[in-house]
Write an enzyme that holds these catalytic residues in place. Sequence first.
Site, PDB file in Angstrom:
ATOM      1  CB  CYS A  83      25.886   2.217 -43.152  1.00 51.53           C
ATOM      2  SG  CYS A  83      25.124   0.733 -43.785  1.00 51.53           S
ATOM      3  NE  ARG A  87      19.547   0.995 -38.938  1.00 49.25           N
ATOM      4  CZ  ARG A  87      20.698   1.341 -38.352  1.00 49.25           C
ATOM      5  NH1 ARG A  87      20.877   2.547 -37.879  1.00 49.25           N
ATOM      6  NH2 ARG A  87      21.676   0.459 -38.224  1.00 49.25           N
ATOM      7  CG  ASN A 124      25.209  -3.229 -37.233  1.00 49.47           C
ATOM      8  OD1 ASN A 124      26.359  -2.979 -36.888  1.00 49.47           O
ATOM      9  ND2 ASN A 124      24.267  -2.311 -37.283  1.00 49.47           N
ATOM     10  CG  ASP A 125      21.908  -7.612 -40.531  1.00 54.48           C
ATOM     11  OD1 ASP A 125      21.632  -8.335 -39.551  1.00 54.48           O
ATOM     12  OD2 ASP A 125      21.160  -6.720 -40.951  1.00 54.48           O
ATOM     13  CG  HIS A 147      14.702   1.054 -27.766  1.00 51.96           C
ATOM     14  ND1 HIS A 147      13.423   0.572 -27.829  1.00 51.96           N
ATOM     15  CD2 HIS A 147      14.891   1.767 -28.889  1.00 51.96           C
ATOM     16  CE1 HIS A 147      12.864   0.981 -28.944  1.00 51.96           C
ATOM     17  NE2 HIS A 147      13.734   1.697 -29.608  1.00 51.96           N
ATOM     18  CD  GLU A 191      22.174  -5.399 -44.479  1.00 54.39           C
ATOM     19  OE1 GLU A 191      21.965  -4.899 -43.369  1.00 54.39           O
ATOM     20  OE2 GLU A 191      21.288  -5.573 -45.338  1.00 54.39           O
ATOM     21  NE  ARG A 227      21.730  -6.335 -35.707  1.00 54.26           N
ATOM     22  CZ  ARG A 227      21.511  -5.465 -36.692  1.00 54.26           C
ATOM     23  NH1 ARG A 227      21.445  -5.898 -37.951  1.00 54.26           N
ATOM     24  NH2 ARG A 227      21.366  -4.205 -36.449  1.00 54.26           N
ATOM     25  NE  ARG A 236      17.970  -0.487 -44.060  1.00 53.92           N
ATOM     26  CZ  ARG A 236      18.530  -0.925 -42.938  1.00 53.92           C
ATOM     27  NH1 ARG A 236      19.695  -1.519 -42.971  1.00 53.92           N
ATOM     28  NH2 ARG A 236      17.941  -0.754 -41.785  1.00 53.92           N
TER      29      ARG A 236
HETATM   30  C1  PEP Z   1      23.765  -3.399 -40.641  1.00 53.58           C
HETATM   31  O1  PEP Z   1      23.265  -4.525 -40.687  1.00 53.58           O
HETATM   32  O2  PEP Z   1      24.973  -3.195 -40.393  1.00 53.58           O
HETATM   33  C2  PEP Z   1      22.928  -2.210 -40.866  1.00 53.58           C
HETATM   34  C3  PEP Z   1      23.461  -1.022 -40.956  1.00 53.58           C
HETATM   35  O3  PEP Z   1      21.593  -2.409 -40.917  1.00 53.58           O
HETATM   36  P1  PEP Z   1      20.673  -2.587 -39.637  1.00 53.58           P
HETATM   37  O4  PEP Z   1      21.519  -2.367 -38.423  1.00 53.58           O
HETATM   38  O5  PEP Z   1      19.571  -1.616 -39.745  1.00 53.58           O
HETATM   39  O6  PEP Z   1      20.223  -4.015 -39.791  1.00 53.58           O
HETATM   40 MG    MG Z   2      21.277  -4.753 -41.501  1.00 55.25          MG
END
Ligand code: PEP
Ligand code: MG
Length: 954
Positions: free
Chosen positions: A888, A684, A840-841, A577, A817, A851, A720
């Site tokens: 994204c 999201r 990210n995932d 956060h 992902e 992560r 999503r």
């Molecule tokens: C990701 O995983 O890159 C993504 C955009 O989804 P989130 O960060 O919400 O898991």
């Molecule tokens: Mg994700």
Amino acid sequence: MLSLGHNDIMLGCHASDWQGALDQAATALGDAGLVTSGYRDGLYAREAQSSTFLGNAIAIPHGTPESREHVKQTGVRVLQFPAGIEWHDGNRVHVLVTIAAQSDEHLDILRQLTHVLDREGVAEKLAAADSQAAVASLLSKVPVEARLDADTLCLKFPARDPLELALAGAARLRQAGCVDAAFVAAIADQTPVGLGKGLWFTSSATGVVTPSLSLATPEAPIAHSQGPVQGVFCLAAQGDAHRNLLERLSALLDSGGGEALFEADVATVLARLAGESASARTVRARVLNAHGLHARPAKLLVQAARQQALPIKVRLLEGGGEAVSAASLTKVIGLGARRGQVLVFSAEGDAADEALAAVATAVSEGLGEKVLPFEEGRDHTASIAPQAVLEPLPADTPHAAVAASPGLAIGPAFVLRTPRFDYPERADDGVHEKRRLEQAIREGIAQLESLVHSAPGGEVSEILSMHEEMLDDPELHQAAREGIGEGMSAEAAWWQAIDTAARAQEMLADRLLAERAADLRDVGRRVLGLLCGIELPTPPDHPYILVMDDVGPSDVARLDTQKVRGLLTARGGATAHSAILARALGIPAVVGAGERVLGLDNGIELILDGERGRVVPAPSRERRQRAELRLKERERLERDAFAARFEEGRTRDGHRVEVAANLGNTAHTADAVERGAEGVGLLRTEFIFMAHAEAPDLDTQVAEYRQAIEALDGRPLVARTLDVGGDKPLPYWPVPQEDNPFLGLRGIRLALTQPDVLETQLRALLTAATGKPLRIMLPMVKDIAEFRQAKAIHDRLLEEIPETERATDVQLGVMIEVPSCALLAPSLAEEVDFFSIGTNDLTQYTLAIDRGHPELSAQADGLHPAVLRLIQMTVDAAHARGKWVGVCGELASDAQAVPVLVGLGVDELSVSARQVPMVKARLREFDLAEAQHQARLALAQATSEAVRDALEAL
Ligand code: PEP
Ligand code: MG
């Protein structure tokens, strides 16, 4: 060790009240050159928080952490008041042990004084002492305990009579270095005496180096004219060090437990001699706290023990120390348990196992502190001082961490160390405590309200409002009131309630939950600060870079954005956060930089690069000049980028790349459009669900999505579907606890277990987007089968809902992902309309790095060549079928990654709204051929570091 020189002790002091005594103590520290005059206020402030009376006529005044700046040198002054003084808490005090400490040294002194507190009559002796030496010896004398451990035992020795056994025991003591040859000779000269029950005893004070006790047992019982021989105790006596041990031994014999020693193994012998009964249940737990069981964790352990229905004893596995009551704070602190040492808890009775499991769990969970697992061999037990671990960061050398919010900052460090809250554990007047707590909660809510009003809006005020709600939680209030009802102080009861709730959340899973737990603690600290009258240290009045452990969101919200040029944290990942807030406020931030950053000196100059995730302490003049140039350049770029924000996203040579915004809240759509977003590339939707106490029904969802669609005014919305599960639970959609929530029921896997929820969401999206472009994507898909299941629902809805009542320009895609999905992209590309890569995932699953991991997330770099190859496979497969690909994840706004992604063929970049103008500007800096060259270069590297180095060298 509390070592006192004669000059440290002032005898025969007089004062008419406690203030007079405290003033004298402050003067004594000042005269000794240990503190400056400002420390006096710190002493008073500390007493105002809670009394420093320790027991047995001793108080240990010491300054608040904030007053440490007045400490020139760590030291102690002892003032004796023979006539005594009435302390402000009503206790009679004869001795003030006044401490000037630059860090937490007073804890050691406290631990040492716990030995004094147990001694009967010590108060009178301190009052009557007529020499400095007498006071020093009363305070400093740590009672020596005779040594008894695995090395002093000699079990199953082939002996024929008690003397042979006695000599075996003496020899063992000699091997252990506790005695010399003279001791062995003295033992040889005397006959052991029978204690009864087959046990014998012999002792000598000759040749003793360390007082110690051995037990030698025979291989087989020995028949002797004076009775059976099942074991001989051999004591190396010195002073009265063995008193406790012999008392425990005689208690053991009285209880008939002595006979069992003959058959027993080393652990059992030590347990019996520690005072643990044979019928007791035991459980072991290793201390994981970096600084061992110091006051705070010890307090929590004691609380955990007191919460159990039966008495629990605890001892150190090492050595032959006594098992003490786990409900006694002084006894627990007195164990002196260090990190790595093992505690043995014991209890008797029906519910013993349950109670022991509870305390052992509390210990392994860190007793309120963040702890790391103990690794035998690698992890030295805690003889390492905390400072020794915090090696300073080398000057003029980049220190890599996690880039959390872009931008460059140059400025002096202001290191904000989390304040320590000292408070009494218990309080007599429950009504008063409840009133204090209510008052503090009210003030906390009022503070948050005014912060919400002055907040810049968006994420900041949302998080602060969430804090306000947390603080208003009746269950939390009830839990704290119950604690007070059990005799706890308002502070202790409140923190226990907060900590219990936070732990419960932390236990469920990681990222978002861990962040919620941090929010709870943040809220808890606000109230605790109000109860203890502690304010955060005042930041300087010139611009600075704020350095913190792991900021609470409200800390960030409190930041004076005019002064805070950058943010550097020891813990946390880019998704915390605090990082999200820093981005919302436009403050460059580097997070997860490790504990060493907390060792930075206040005022040291830092260059903080929020783009590359680097910090350079004490830069050289040349490096600083280069950074200043970059900073100026960046400011100019930001201005220009903002001015050109409504231009389409295109490379210098006109290659089109759409730049969209990531949103978690539909109310922010208009703001994103105003910043130049060409659409929403990732909504999201789980955040919309999380914001409701129960699943939002169709109408509520339609209204939510419509808000975004209307603000987009014809621009596309990529929504999503729900991405909840393990790490992002919905309170009203319970998921069984999982060992690996990131590998568990989440995303589309979870949604497909309740197809009606997915169907309602799809229906709401289709309805809300009537006449507008709508892109729907499915999270966490692993292969085509999952996509088909969801598509079946989607297609049925298209059939069912008349075209006039739903979107007709609809595409259904999947997020890439999970690596399997990238590897299988050709099969997916045949059926999906588009891909959006969640880097990210994808990075997390490809590199097997959580992560949100506080230490490892710095290595979870999406520019890793393995991730880039998966992106390449995805794009190639999609383009071969005429489908488009977006990115994204956070990588899409990484300035170094942008050309690489474009070079790999990515068609759309979706980034946080604030970054839209800069990403568009970045696109204008290169042409497609250059981007393709950079992509080839990156793909050819072996590590993410090599990729970044190669790109930087261009
Ligand atoms: C990701 O995983 O890159 C993504 C955009 O989804 P989130 O960060 O919400 O898991
Ligand atoms: Mg994700």
